[in-house]
Design a protein around this motif. Structure first.
Motif, mmCIF file in Angstrom:
data_model
loop_
_atom_site.group_PDB
_atom_site.id
_atom_site.type_symbol
_atom_site.label_atom_id
_atom_site.label_comp_id
_atom_site.label_asym_id
_atom_site.label_seq_id
_atom_site.Cartn_x
_atom_site.Cartn_y
_atom_site.Cartn_z
ATOM 1 N N PHE A 1 0.747 -1.320 0.022
ATOM 2 C CA PHE A 1 -0.048 0.307 -0.095
ATOM 3 C C PHE A 1 0.388 1.033 -0.382
ATOM 4 O O PHE A 1 0.251 2.483 -0.175
ATOM 5 N N PHE A 2 1.722 1.460 0.873
ATOM 6 C CA PHE A 2 3.151 2.501 1.066
ATOM 7 C C PHE A 2 3.126 2.440 -0.336
ATOM 8 O O PHE A 2 3.750 4.019 -0.831
ATOM 9 N N ALA A 3 4.242 1.614 -1.040
ATOM 10 C CA ALA A 3 4.788 1.784 -2.348
ATOM 11 C C ALA A 3 3.766 2.258 -3.521
ATOM 12 O O ALA A 3 4.563 3.097 -4.177
ATOM 13 N N MET A 4 2.598 1.398 -3.519
ATOM 14 C CA MET A 4 1.499 2.652 -4.357
ATOM 15 C C MET A 4 1.031 3.354 -4.329
ATOM 16 O O MET A 4 1.100 4.958 -5.032
ATOM 17 N N SER A 5 1.391 4.553 -2.681
ATOM 18 C CA SER A 5 0.547 5.621 -2.506
ATOM 19 C C SER A 5 2.349 6.720 -2.979
ATOM 20 O O SER A 5 1.401 7.557 -3.650
ATOM 21 N N ARG A 6 3.410 5.921 -2.130
ATOM 22 C CA ARG A 6 4.578 6.645 -2.942
ATOM 23 C C ARG A 6 4.567 6.878 -4.589
ATOM 24 O O ARG A 6 4.594 8.110 -4.760
ATOM 25 N N ASP A 7 4.048 5.907 -5.410
ATOM 26 C CA ASP A 7 3.725 6.408 -6.886
ATOM 27 C C ASP A 7 2.395 7.139 -7.549
ATOM 28 O O ASP A 7 2.470 6.982 -8.469
ATOM 29 N N GLY A 8 2.024 7.904 -6.457
ATOM 30 C CA GLY A 8 0.563 8.076 -6.970
ATOM 31 C C GLY A 8 -0.525 7.385 -7.135
ATOM 32 O O GLY A 8 -1.481 8.632 -7.655
ATOM 33 N N LEU A 9 -0.711 6.226 -7.086
ATOM 34 C CA LEU A 9 -1.391 5.378 -7.967
ATOM 35 C C LEU A 9 -2.769 5.359 -6.934
ATOM 36 O O LEU A 9 -3.537 4.873 -7.130
ATOM 37 N N LEU A 10 -2.196 5.738 -5.264
ATOM 38 C CA LEU A 10 -3.543 5.775 -4.284
ATOM 39 C C LEU A 10 -2.607 7.265 -3.558
ATOM 40 O O LEU A 10 -1.709 7.702 -3.619
ATOM 41 N N PRO A 11 -3.556 7.786 -2.973
ATOM 42 C CA PRO A 11 -3.423 8.870 -1.652
ATOM 43 C C PRO A 11 -2.071 9.116 -1.583
ATOM 44 O O PRO A 11 -1.550 8.226 -0.819
ATOM 45 N N ARG A 12 -0.913 10.469 -2.187
ATOM 46 C CA ARG A 12 0.282 10.300 -1.184
ATOM 47 C C ARG A 12 0.085 9.977 0.031
ATOM 48 O O ARG A 12 1.506 10.259 0.424
ATOM 49 N N VAL A 13 -0.679 10.534 0.767
ATOM 50 C CA VAL A 13 -0.475 11.271 2.535
ATOM 51 C C VAL A 13 -0.184 10.066 3.103
ATOM 52 O O VAL A 13 0.221 9.781 4.097
ATOM 53 N N PHE A 14 -0.789 8.740 1.873
ATOM 54 C CA PHE A 14 -0.342 7.560 3.097
ATOM 55 C C PHE A 14 0.664 6.299 2.853
ATOM 56 O O PHE A 14 1.378 5.939 3.346
ATOM 57 N N SER A 15 2.386 7.235 2.487
ATOM 58 C CA SER A 15 3.564 6.970 2.178
ATOM 59 C C SER A 15 4.223 7.998 2.357
ATOM 60 O O SER A 15 5.586 8.320 2.337
ATOM 61 N N LEU B 1 -10.295 6.140 -12.984
ATOM 62 C CA LEU B 1 -10.770 7.758 -12.283
ATOM 63 C C LEU B 1 -9.659 7.747 -11.302
ATOM 64 O O LEU B 1 -9.967 9.212 -11.316
ATOM 65 N N TYR B 2 -9.012 7.733 -10.694
ATOM 66 C CA TYR B 2 -7.714 7.686 -9.814
ATOM 67 C C TYR B 2 -6.359 7.484 -9.771
ATOM 68 O O TYR B 2 -5.824 8.332 -10.254
ATOM 69 N N GLY B 3 -6.101 6.553 -9.845
ATOM 70 C CA GLY B 3 -5.024 6.150 -10.095
ATOM 71 C C GLY B 3 -4.076 6.557 -11.849
ATOM 72 O O GLY B 3 -2.658 7.058 -11.598
ATOM 73 N N TYR B 4 -4.712 5.989 -12.409
ATOM 74 C CA TYR B 4 -3.512 6.980 -13.611
ATOM 75 C C TYR B 4 -3.427 8.044 -13.820
ATOM 76 O O TYR B 4 -2.816 9.114 -14.584
ATOM 77 N N ARG B 5 -4.065 9.335 -13.729
ATOM 78 C CA ARG B 5 -4.172 10.466 -13.093
ATOM 79 C C ARG B 5 -3.748 10.832 -12.584
ATOM 80 O O ARG B 5 -2.666 11.934 -12.685
ATOM 81 N N ASN B 6 -3.538 11.170 -11.598
ATOM 82 C CA ASN B 6 -2.791 10.694 -10.202
ATOM 83 C C ASN B 6 -1.314 10.428 -10.244
ATOM 84 O O ASN B 6 -0.258 10.682 -9.705
ATOM 85 N N SER B 7 -0.578 9.285 -10.940
ATOM 86 C CA SER B 7 0.576 9.066 -11.418
ATOM 87 C C SER B 7 1.298 9.603 -11.252
ATOM 88 O O SER B 7 1.530 10.773 -12.610
ATOM 89 N N ARG B 8 2.930 9.852 -10.756
ATOM 90 C CA ARG B 8 3.841 10.221 -10.929
ATOM 91 C C ARG B 8 4.760 10.231 -11.984
ATOM 92 O O ARG B 8 4.804 11.275 -12.591
ATOM 93 N N LEU B 9 4.367 9.058 -13.074
ATOM 94 C CA LEU B 9 4.819 8.826 -14.123
ATOM 95 C C LEU B 9 4.001 9.701 -15.014
ATOM 96 O O LEU B 9 4.049 10.411 -16.059
ATOM 97 N N HIS B 10 3.052 9.705 -14.742
ATOM 98 C CA HIS B 10 1.976 10.598 -15.657
ATOM 99 C C HIS B 10 1.885 12.151 -16.061
ATOM 100 O O HIS B 10 2.100 12.454 -16.802
#
Length: 500
Positions: free
Chosen positions: A360-374, A483-492
């Protein structure tokens, strides 16, 4: 990273993944040694599978041949472990199969596997908490004469609704993981010593109570499933090929293997701790492969002893090892096993919860989940926000869900992760042949292809309804990604910035 940063299949380079671990606000403390990893591996592998699910598999699916089911499941895991060892030593970043997929296949597949791992580890933690609760209740009832109220004993008990003990265990372990990974490693080392002692006790003491008649027949003849156990409750492979659903027989061994496969979940959890390891290139392969080998040998020995002590049809579905000794009038050993199992299952629950929070932490750090959790704790350097959120949710799930349903969902999620990791090894070998690999999976692509086939075969032996639930979870995950991960991804965001 891939050239098209607007594609859902954009990849994140191994080098970028490692650089991300150096950001102070999102960095984890490197405190684990090779010994810690091995202890983690043995600590999480020896758990609910051997202490609880052995009874269910022997009684319902394979009889004494459950030992062969452990061998089959162990071979599948060994093939996958070779692939995990290469990735974990090459990409020493939190997230396990999620991170590996991001570096080899692309962001969308990585999201799917990350979403899958969230389900796997969350439900795995709940399964173990429920199994632990069953052993504690057995211990209190047998040795203390105190019985938990049925209403607070969980759905597996007639008249039960909420499993209070499982709920409280998850909350306590959540607090321990917030305080620090090294603390959890020390606790694990003590508990693993107790747990291995119990397993050896079962093997040595049980040898004196084996009755040869209990092994006959070693592979019970195939029997039609009980009325009402058909349709979506049958293994998918039986529905696909149109033959009558059965228990026992040769097919029963594979059905049992697909269930007790849960007993081997652990080495993939070790991979999630790669970022917190002092020397991951050397220590990750040792921890992953060593713990798997030790546990497979112990599992087969325990199963042969227990099914020799008690007829498989009479085995307990909740505390099979303790009940086996009780059946031969050995209450001391029965109580000792219940105590050891109750203590030992604590570490399984804790390490699965650790693996869940790291993905969960790794996904959050990549922006695919809210960054607050990383964001990590300023003092303990642990992902405390993700840990508190997930610990609370899992505690509630453990309180209200039955054991077998949880185990089957965990298994299909793990096997799916094995398929993706094996595929990732093949792809990364071709796309990045220049990458330094401290450990190399032998005979690529043969071993990864066999791993994929073996994992998929066990998946087919799970009930069709498990596939349906898994499919629904995956569909929800894909919707969340777009809905969320694609647009908020750090790579995006990097790709968007490059346009201007």
């Amino acid at each position: 990273m891939s050239k098209d940063l607007n594609s859902p299949f954009r990849t994140k380079t191994v080098e970028q993944s490692i650089r991300d671990t150096e950001e102070p606000e999102h960095a984890l403390r490197k405190s684990l040694s090779a010994w810690d990893l091995t202890v983690f591996g043995v600590g999480v592998i020896i758990g609910t599978g051997i202490f609880v699910l052995t009874g269910i598999a022997a009684r319902n699916n394979a009889g004494p041949a459950t030992a062969l089911a452990f061998v089959a499941a162990g071979i599948v895991c060994a093939l996958a472990a070779l692939c995990y060892a290469e990735f974990a030593s090459t990409v020493p970043v939190a997230g396990s199969a999620y991170t590996f997929s991001y570096a080899s296949i692309g962001e969308l597949p990585a999201w799917i596997i990350g979403w899958d791992l969230v389900l796997e580890f969350a439900l795995g933690t709940a399964v173990v908490a429920v199994g632990w609760s069953g052993y504690v209740r057995h211990l209190m009832d047998t040795n203390l004469g105190w019985t938990m109220p049925a209403s607070l004993s969980g759905p597996d008990v007639p008249g039960g609704h909420f499993d209070l003990l499982a709920f409280l265990l998850v909350l306590v372990l959540t607090w321990i993981l917030v305080v620090g990974t090294k603390l959890s490693a020390r606790i694990t080392a003590v508990v693993v010593a107790i747990k291995v002692t119990v397993v050896l006790l079962v093997i040595v003491a049980g040898l004196f109570f084996i009755k040869a008649d209990n092994y006959s027949p070693f592979i019970p003849p195939a029997q039609p499933q009980a009325e009402g156990v058909s349709g979506w409750h049958s293994p998918l492979v039986q529905l696909l090929f149109g033959y009558e659903p059965t228990n026992f027989g040769v097919m029963g061994i594979f059905t049992a293997a697909s269930l007790i496969f849960f007993a081997f979940i652990g080495f993939d959890v070790v991979a999630t701790a790669a970022e917190e390891t002092k020397n991951p290139q050397r220590d990750m392969p040792r921890g992953i492969l060593g713990s798997l080998l030790v546990c497979t040998v112990l599992y087969v020995a325990v199963t042969l002893v227990v099914t020799g002590m008690q007829k498989y049809s009479e085995m307990s579905p909740t505390a099979p090892l303790a009940e086996a000794f009780k059946s031969v009038n050995q209450p001391f050993f029965s109580g000792a096993i219940s105590l050891g199992a109750a203590v030992g299952l604590i570490t399984v629950c804790m390490i699965l919860l650790l693996g869940q929070t790291r993905v969960f932490f790794a996904m959050s750090r990549d922006g695919l989940l809210p960054r607050v959790f990383s964001v990590t704790h300023p003092k303990y350097r642990t992902p405390y926000r993700a840990t508190l959120l997930l610990g609370g949710i899992i505690a509630i799930v453990a309180g209200f869900t039955s054991l077998e349903t949880l185990a089957e969902l965990v298994n299909i999620g793990t096997l799916f992760a094995f398929v993706v990791v094996a595929l990732g090894v093949i792809i990364l070998r071709k796309s990045r042949p220049d990458l330094h690999r401290s450990f190399r999976t032998p005979w690529v692509p043969f071993v990864p292809i066999v791993s994929i086939a073996a994992s998929f075969w066990l998946m087919l032996n799970l009930p069709a309804e498990t596939w349906l639930r898994f499919g629904i979870w995956m569909a929800i995950g894909i919707i969340v990604y777009f809905l969320y991960g694609y647009r908020n991804s750090r790579l995006h965001k990097v790709g968007q910035d490059a346009k201007f």
